[in-house]
Each structure stands twice: as C-alpha cells, then as structure tokens.
Write a protein that holds these residues in place. Structure first.
Motif, PDB file in Angstrom:
ATOM      1  N   ARG A 134      30.721  11.451  32.397  1.00 38.39           N
ATOM      2  CA  ARG A 134      32.093  10.545  32.036  1.00 38.39           C
ATOM      3  C   ARG A 134      32.866  11.285  31.556  1.00 38.39           C
ATOM      4  O   ARG A 134      34.386  11.182  31.701  1.00 38.39           O
ATOM      5  CB  ARG A 134      31.525   9.317  31.147  1.00 38.39           C
ATOM      6  CG  ARG A 134      31.029   8.274  31.625  1.00 38.39           C
ATOM      7  CD  ARG A 134      30.523   7.329  30.480  1.00 38.39           C
ATOM      8  NE  ARG A 134      29.612   6.490  31.046  1.00 38.39           N
ATOM      9  CZ  ARG A 134      30.008   5.085  31.413  1.00 38.39           C
ATOM     10  NH1 ARG A 134      31.242   4.768  31.561  1.00 38.39           N
ATOM     11  NH2 ARG A 134      29.099   4.444  32.016  1.00 38.39           N
ATOM     12  N   ARG A 135      32.662  12.437  30.894  1.00 41.08           N
ATOM     13  CA  ARG A 135      33.667  13.606  30.352  1.00 41.08           C
ATOM     14  C   ARG A 135      34.283  14.331  31.392  1.00 41.08           C
ATOM     15  O   ARG A 135      35.320  14.703  31.232  1.00 41.08           O
ATOM     16  CB  ARG A 135      32.888  14.657  29.536  1.00 41.08           C
ATOM     17  CG  ARG A 135      33.125  14.397  27.966  1.00 41.08           C
ATOM     18  CD  ARG A 135      32.493  15.429  27.161  1.00 41.08           C
ATOM     19  NE  ARG A 135      31.588  16.470  27.695  1.00 41.08           N
ATOM     20  CZ  ARG A 135      30.179  16.401  27.675  1.00 41.08           C
ATOM     21  NH1 ARG A 135      29.657  15.509  26.899  1.00 41.08           N
ATOM     22  NH2 ARG A 135      29.641  17.318  28.190  1.00 41.08           N
ATOM     23  N   HIS A 136      33.794  14.418  32.646  1.00 44.03           N
ATOM     24  CA  HIS A 136      34.409  15.220  33.666  1.00 44.03           C
ATOM     25  C   HIS A 136      35.066  14.216  34.687  1.00 44.03           C
ATOM     26  O   HIS A 136      35.531  14.973  35.824  1.00 44.03           O
ATOM     27  CB  HIS A 136      33.291  16.001  34.436  1.00 44.03           C
ATOM     28  CG  HIS A 136      32.686  17.116  33.367  1.00 44.03           C
ATOM     29  ND1 HIS A 136      31.835  16.762  32.468  1.00 44.03           N
ATOM     30  CD2 HIS A 136      33.143  18.339  33.247  1.00 44.03           C
ATOM     31  CE1 HIS A 136      31.543  18.022  31.525  1.00 44.03           C
ATOM     32  NE2 HIS A 136      32.401  18.956  32.163  1.00 44.03           N
ATOM     33  N   LEU A 137      35.156  13.132  34.635  1.00 40.14           N
ATOM     34  CA  LEU A 137      35.677  12.084  35.566  1.00 40.14           C
ATOM     35  C   LEU A 137      36.881  12.108  35.256  1.00 40.14           C
ATOM     36  O   LEU A 137      37.564  12.266  34.098  1.00 40.14           O
ATOM     37  CB  LEU A 137      35.093  10.890  35.080  1.00 40.14           C
ATOM     38  CG  LEU A 137      35.426   9.506  35.937  1.00 40.14           C
ATOM     39  CD1 LEU A 137      35.113   9.848  37.496  1.00 40.14           C
ATOM     40  CD2 LEU A 137      34.790   8.307  35.386  1.00 40.14           C
ATOM     41  N   ILE A 138      37.718  12.270  36.648  1.00 42.50           N
ATOM     42  CA  ILE A 138      39.486  12.262  36.349  1.00 42.50           C
ATOM     43  C   ILE A 138      39.934  11.328  37.533  1.00 42.50           C
ATOM     44  O   ILE A 138      41.082  10.973  37.064  1.00 42.50           O
ATOM     45  CB  ILE A 138      39.791  13.823  37.120  1.00 42.50           C
ATOM     46  CG1 ILE A 138      39.200  14.005  38.402  1.00 42.50           C
ATOM     47  CG2 ILE A 138      39.321  15.004  35.950  1.00 42.50           C
ATOM     48  CD1 ILE A 138      40.204  15.144  39.110  1.00 42.50           C
ATOM     49  N   ALA A 139      39.140  10.677  38.391  1.00 44.09           N
ATOM     50  CA  ALA A 139      39.732   9.772  39.105  1.00 44.09           C
ATOM     51  C   ALA A 139      38.986   8.750  40.020  1.00 44.09           C
ATOM     52  O   ALA A 139      37.760   9.153  40.062  1.00 44.09           O
ATOM     53  CB  ALA A 139      40.677  10.490  40.177  1.00 44.09           C
TER      54      ALA A 139
END
Length: 179
Positions: A134-139
């Motif tokens: 979730r921390r690395h999710l961008i789109a």
C-alpha cells in the motif's frame, strides 16, 4: 466483467516468473500477467511492447509502465479500486513505476484486500495487499469495458489466434509449438 478479470488472472497462478514473458503456465513477469489477462479478455494486444528492464530501483527513467496504462486502461481513483483493477507500484520515491498487479479481492480499502502478481523469485501468486504494498501504490486502472468485444474462443481461429508470438512461432494453448 470484474469476476472474469479475476478468474483469468487466477488461471495464471503458479506460472513461473520469467522477465519479459507472457505465457500462462510457462513464464511471465508482472506486466506479462497484465498482458496475458488482456489477451484472455480481448484477444491480441493493440500495441507492440518494447524491451524493458526488470530493475525496480531504476531512477530518472521514462515512466513507460504508467504511460502505457494511461493509454490502454481507464484510470481509477486509488480509493475506488475494486477487484479486477490493475494496480501500479513505485518501489522508491525517486524510481519509476516498475510493478503491476491485479486486485483480486477487495475493495482496496478493505484491510483484507488481495492482489495477484508475479515478481522475481516467485511464481504468479495471490497475496495480501499489506502495508508495504500500500505504501508503494501510486495508481489504479480498470480494463476497458469489454461488453461489445467478442470472446477469444468465438473469434475466427479460436484460442490459437490469441497465442503470444515468440521467436517466429507461437505457443498453442496446450503449450505445443508451431511456426
């Protein structure tokens, strides 16, 4: 349509990781999974894929994955992502987006949400969308509405016509090779 996307992605579970490939049961990477699900839903891909590196820490490069998703998929607000949507990840703030997955259980706001993806050292797997991811999710993106499209099995040439082309030939769905 969402259940069809998840069902097609689950068909790929156990496919070994192989960078740059997209052959169900034989080998694929994260983008190969997204491409394979596309072929399972719509038939042949509408683009030619240029070679790409598997380096998740690539900095300063072109946002090729996100640009391709912007062109071929429909953007979805991160908070609205649901099962069947494509998720894009950036591993470092300074790196380009280099990982993709399909949300398989959710909505994304559900702490029990899951994703299907392939990554180095692992076969295609279905895992929990935990805090790290979730921390690395961008789109997030949705596959286009396919209500008007003909399923691959009813197209002229049947399933074989959607087999990926590899080195001058193609794998049939039964994994036999033909030129």
């Amino acid at each position: 349509m969402r259940w069809q996307i998840v069902a097609e992605a689950r068909r790929w579970l156990g496919t070994p990781y192989q960078h740059g490939q997209s052959v169900c049961g034989v080998g694929c990477d994260c983008l190969g999974l997204i491409r394979g699900v596309w072929r399972g839903l719509y038939g042949p891909e509408p683009w030619v894929l240029d070679p790409y590196t598997g380096d998740w820490a690539e900095c300063g490069g072109e946002e090729r994955l996100k640009t391709a998703c912007d062109r071929w998929l429909r953007p979805v607000a991160l908070t609205a992502a649901q099962a069947g949507d494509v998720l894009i990840f950036r591993m470092r703030d300074t790196a380009v987006a280099k990982h993709a997955a399909i949300l398989s259980a959710g909505p994304i706001e559900d702490p029990r949400a899951q994703l299907i993806h392939a990554y180095w050292g692992h076969a295609v797997t279905e895992t929990w969308l935990g805090r790290w991811w979730r921390r690395h999710l961008i789109a997030a993106y949705a596959y286009p509405d396919a209500a008007h499209l003909t399923p691959p099995s009813s197209r002229p040439g049947g399933l074989e016509s959607t087999a990926p082309k590899i080195r001058g030939g193609a794998f049939r769905r039964d994994l036999s090779w033909h030129n």
